[in-house]
Motif scaffolding. Sequence first.
Motif, PDB file in Angstrom:
ATOM      1  N   VAL A 464       0.834  -1.209   0.000  1.00 36.36           N
ATOM      2  CA  VAL A 464       0.000   0.000   0.000  1.00 36.36           C
ATOM      3  C   VAL A 464       0.864   1.254   0.000  1.00 36.36           C
ATOM      4  N   SER A 465       1.986   1.232   0.705  1.00 34.94           N
ATOM      5  CA  SER A 465       2.872   2.400   0.710  1.00 34.94           C
ATOM      6  C   SER A 465       3.435   2.674  -0.677  1.00 34.94           C
ATOM      7  N   LEU A 466       3.811   1.620  -1.402  1.00 33.31           N
ATOM      8  CA  LEU A 466       4.386   1.798  -2.735  1.00 33.31           C
ATOM      9  C   LEU A 466       3.353   2.231  -3.768  1.00 33.31           C
ATOM     10  N   THR A 467       2.093   1.948  -3.490  1.00 30.04           N
ATOM     11  CA  THR A 467       1.042   2.306  -4.443  1.00 30.04           C
ATOM     12  C   THR A 467       0.229   3.518  -4.014  1.00 30.04           C
ATOM     13  N   SER A 468       0.598   4.146  -2.908  1.00 31.39           N
ATOM     14  CA  SER A 468      -0.124   5.332  -2.446  1.00 31.39           C
ATOM     15  C   SER A 468       0.801   6.538  -2.451  1.00 31.39           C
ATOM     16  N   LYS A 469       0.201   7.697  -2.462  1.00 30.20           N
ATOM     17  CA  LYS A 469       0.965   8.929  -2.555  1.00 30.20           C
ATOM     18  C   LYS A 469       1.573   9.282  -1.203  1.00 30.20           C
ATOM     19  N   ARG A 470       2.845   9.636  -1.223  1.00 27.01           N
ATOM     20  CA  ARG A 470       3.516  10.100  -0.015  1.00 27.01           C
ATOM     21  C   ARG A 470       3.345  11.609   0.047  1.00 27.01           C
ATOM     22  N   HIS A 471       2.505  12.065   0.975  1.00 23.61           N
ATOM     23  CA  HIS A 471       2.132  13.479   1.016  1.00 23.61           C
ATOM     24  C   HIS A 471       3.295  14.368   1.449  1.00 23.61           C
ATOM     25  N   VAL A 472       3.845  14.105   2.621  1.00 23.94           N
ATOM     26  CA  VAL A 472       4.935  14.936   3.149  1.00 23.94           C
ATOM     27  C   VAL A 472       6.066  14.014   3.588  1.00 23.94           C
ATOM     28  N   PRO A 473       7.270  14.170   3.057  1.00 25.33           N
ATOM     29  CA  PRO A 473       8.392  13.328   3.500  1.00 25.33           C
ATOM     30  C   PRO A 473       8.636  13.489   4.992  1.00 25.33           C
ATOM     31  N   PRO A 474       8.899  12.418   5.707  1.00 27.40           N
ATOM     32  CA  PRO A 474       9.156  12.536   7.138  1.00 27.40           C
ATOM     33  C   PRO A 474      10.440  13.311   7.417  1.00 27.40           C
ATOM     34  N   GLU A 475      10.429  14.036   8.529  1.00 25.65           N
ATOM     35  CA  GLU A 475      11.636  14.749   8.926  1.00 25.65           C
ATOM     36  C   GLU A 475      12.708  13.746   9.361  1.00 25.65           C
ATOM     37  N   ASP A 476      13.961  14.166   9.251  1.00 24.41           N
ATOM     38  CA  ASP A 476      15.063  13.293   9.657  1.00 24.41           C
ATOM     39  C   ASP A 476      14.954  12.878  11.120  1.00 24.41           C
ATOM     40  N   ARG A 477      14.399  13.746  11.947  1.00 24.96           N
ATOM     41  CA  ARG A 477      14.300  13.416  13.373  1.00 24.96           C
ATOM     42  C   ARG A 477      13.286  12.286  13.622  1.00 24.96           C
ATOM     43  N   LEU A 478      12.447  11.975  12.620  1.00 35.75           N
ATOM     44  CA  LEU A 478      11.476  10.900  12.755  1.00 35.75           C
ATOM     45  C   LEU A 478      11.957   9.611  12.100  1.00 35.75           C
ATOM     46  N   LEU A 479      13.205   9.581  11.702  1.00 32.60           N
ATOM     47  CA  LEU A 479      13.803   8.406  11.082  1.00 32.60           C
ATOM     48  C   LEU A 479      15.084   8.035  11.815  1.00 32.60           C
TER      49      LEU A 479
END
Length: 509
Positions: A464-479
Motif C-alpha cells: 500500500v505504501s508503494l502504491t499510495s501517494k507520499r504526502h509529506v516526507p518525514p523529517e530526519d528526526r522521525l527516522l
Amino acid sequence: MSQTDLFVLSGVIGLLLTVGLVGRKKFATTQAYFLAGRELRWWQIGISLFATNFSAAAIIGLTGAAYLTGIAIYNYEWVGIIAMVVFAMVLAGALRRSQVYTISQYLEERFGQTVKIAYSAFVIFLIIFIDMASALYAGGMLLREVFPFASVNLIIFVIMLLVGAYSVLGGLSAIARTDVIQTVVIAVGAFLVAGYTFHAVGGWSAFVASAPEESLSLIRPLDDIAVPWTGLITGVPILCAYFWFANQNMVQWVLSAKSEGDARRGLMMAGFMKVVVLFIIVLPGVAAVSLFPGLSQADRIYPTLLFELLPTGILGLVLAGFVAAIMASVDSTLHAASTIITMDFVHRGRKELTPKQLVWTGRIITMIIICFSAIWAPQIGHFGTLFEYVQGVLSYAVAPIVVVYLGGWFWQRATSSGALAALVSGVATAILIGILQQTGYFTTHYLHVPLPVATVSLVALIVVSLTSKRHVPPEDRLLVRDTASLTSRDGVIALALTLLVGLQVIAFW
C-alpha cells in the motif's frame, strides 16, 4: 504471620509513601509532570526500568511457569535483554531527538491522526487489561494469604490507593524516587527467597540431580507447552520488540533521560540487572518441584515458598519486596496510560487548557484507570496461569503495532495509508486465527501466531505504501539516521552485555 513481619511490611510501605510524597512540588509544565522534566540520569532510568519490568506479575508468572515447564520461560528474558541492547544502540537516540511525549505522538507526526488514535486506544486497552490488571491480580493473590480476612477485591483496592497517593500527586519524578528503594527491597527479597529455596532442596548439586528431565534446558521440543523452539523464531522476538520498543510503559523512561547517553546506559544497566532473573526467580521455581510436588495451581508456588520456607522477620521483608514490586509496576503503568490519554486525546481536543489544567486532568484520568483495572483484575483467575494470560493475549495483539512502529523509523517510503492497512490487515489476521482455533479447524501454540500476523502486516505496509501517494516526507528526526552520538564506551558496554547473555544461553542450552 507474626507481628514482627507485619511491622517490617508496614515500615517499608510507609517509607515508600513518604519518599513518594515528600518533596512534591507544583508542576509548571506538562514535561515536568509527565517526563520528570527530561532530567533523569542513567542510574535512575536503569533502576526504574528494572523495577517496572520486575513486577509482581513477572515474579508470580515466571516462577509459576518455571514450576510447570522449567527454565524455558527465561527465553523471554534473554531475548528481551538483546532487544534492550538494540534499543539503546539504534533507536534511543532518534526517539530522544523526536522530542515527543508518547509513542502515539510520534506515530501521529509520522503517519497522521488515524494511526495515532488506533495505537493509543490499543495501548490503553493493553495497559488496563494486561499490565495493570495482571500486577493487581498477582498482588491480591499473594496478600490474600497474609490477610485471609480480606477479599481479593479489597486488597486490590488498597494497593491502588497506596500507589495512587504518590503517582497521582508527584508525577514521574515521585515514581523515579520510589523506584530506587523499591528495586533494593525487591532484589533483596528475591535473593533471600532463592537462597532459602536452594538451601531447602540441599544445595546446587542436589537441585540439579532432582530437577525434572529437560527442565534445565532453554531449547525445548516442538510440542513444548511453554516455549517450543520454533517460538523463539516466530513469537518471542516480536513480543520483546513490542515490550521494549513500542510500549509507552518502558519508553517513557528513555524519553525522560537527561541525555542520549543517559538513555542508552540506563537501558543497558537494566539489562545487566535482568541477567540475574534466571537465578533468583526462574530456577527457584524449578527447585520448588521437588519441595512441593503436585501443586494444583502453579501461580501459587511463589507464595508457598514464602510462607513455608522463610523465618520470622525475613518473611516480612520479602513480603515488603513483593509489595514494592506491585507498586513499582503499577505506578509506572498508571503514569504511562495517563500520559497517553492526556497528551494524545485531551490536549488535542482542548488546546486552550493550561499546563496546570492538563496535569490535573492527568491525575483524574489516573484515578479512572485505577477503577477500571481494579474491577477487571479478579477475572484473570478464570484464564489459566497468569503468564499464559499475559503472553497469550499479547501474541495475538501486538505484531501489527511492531510492524508499523519499526516501519516508520526504518523506511522513509512508508505512508499513512500503508500504516493503516498494516494495522487493519494484521488485526483481521489475528482475529481470523483466533476464530479458526476456537472452532477447531486447527490448533497452534500462541507463540506461532505473531510471525504470520506480522508478515501480513508487513506485506500490507509495503504494497500500500508503494502504491499510495507520499504526502509529506518525514523529517530526519522521525527516522533512524544519525548514530554519531554513539560512543566507544556505549559499544563496549553493549558488547559486554551481549556476551554475558550469550554465555548464559550456551550454559543452559
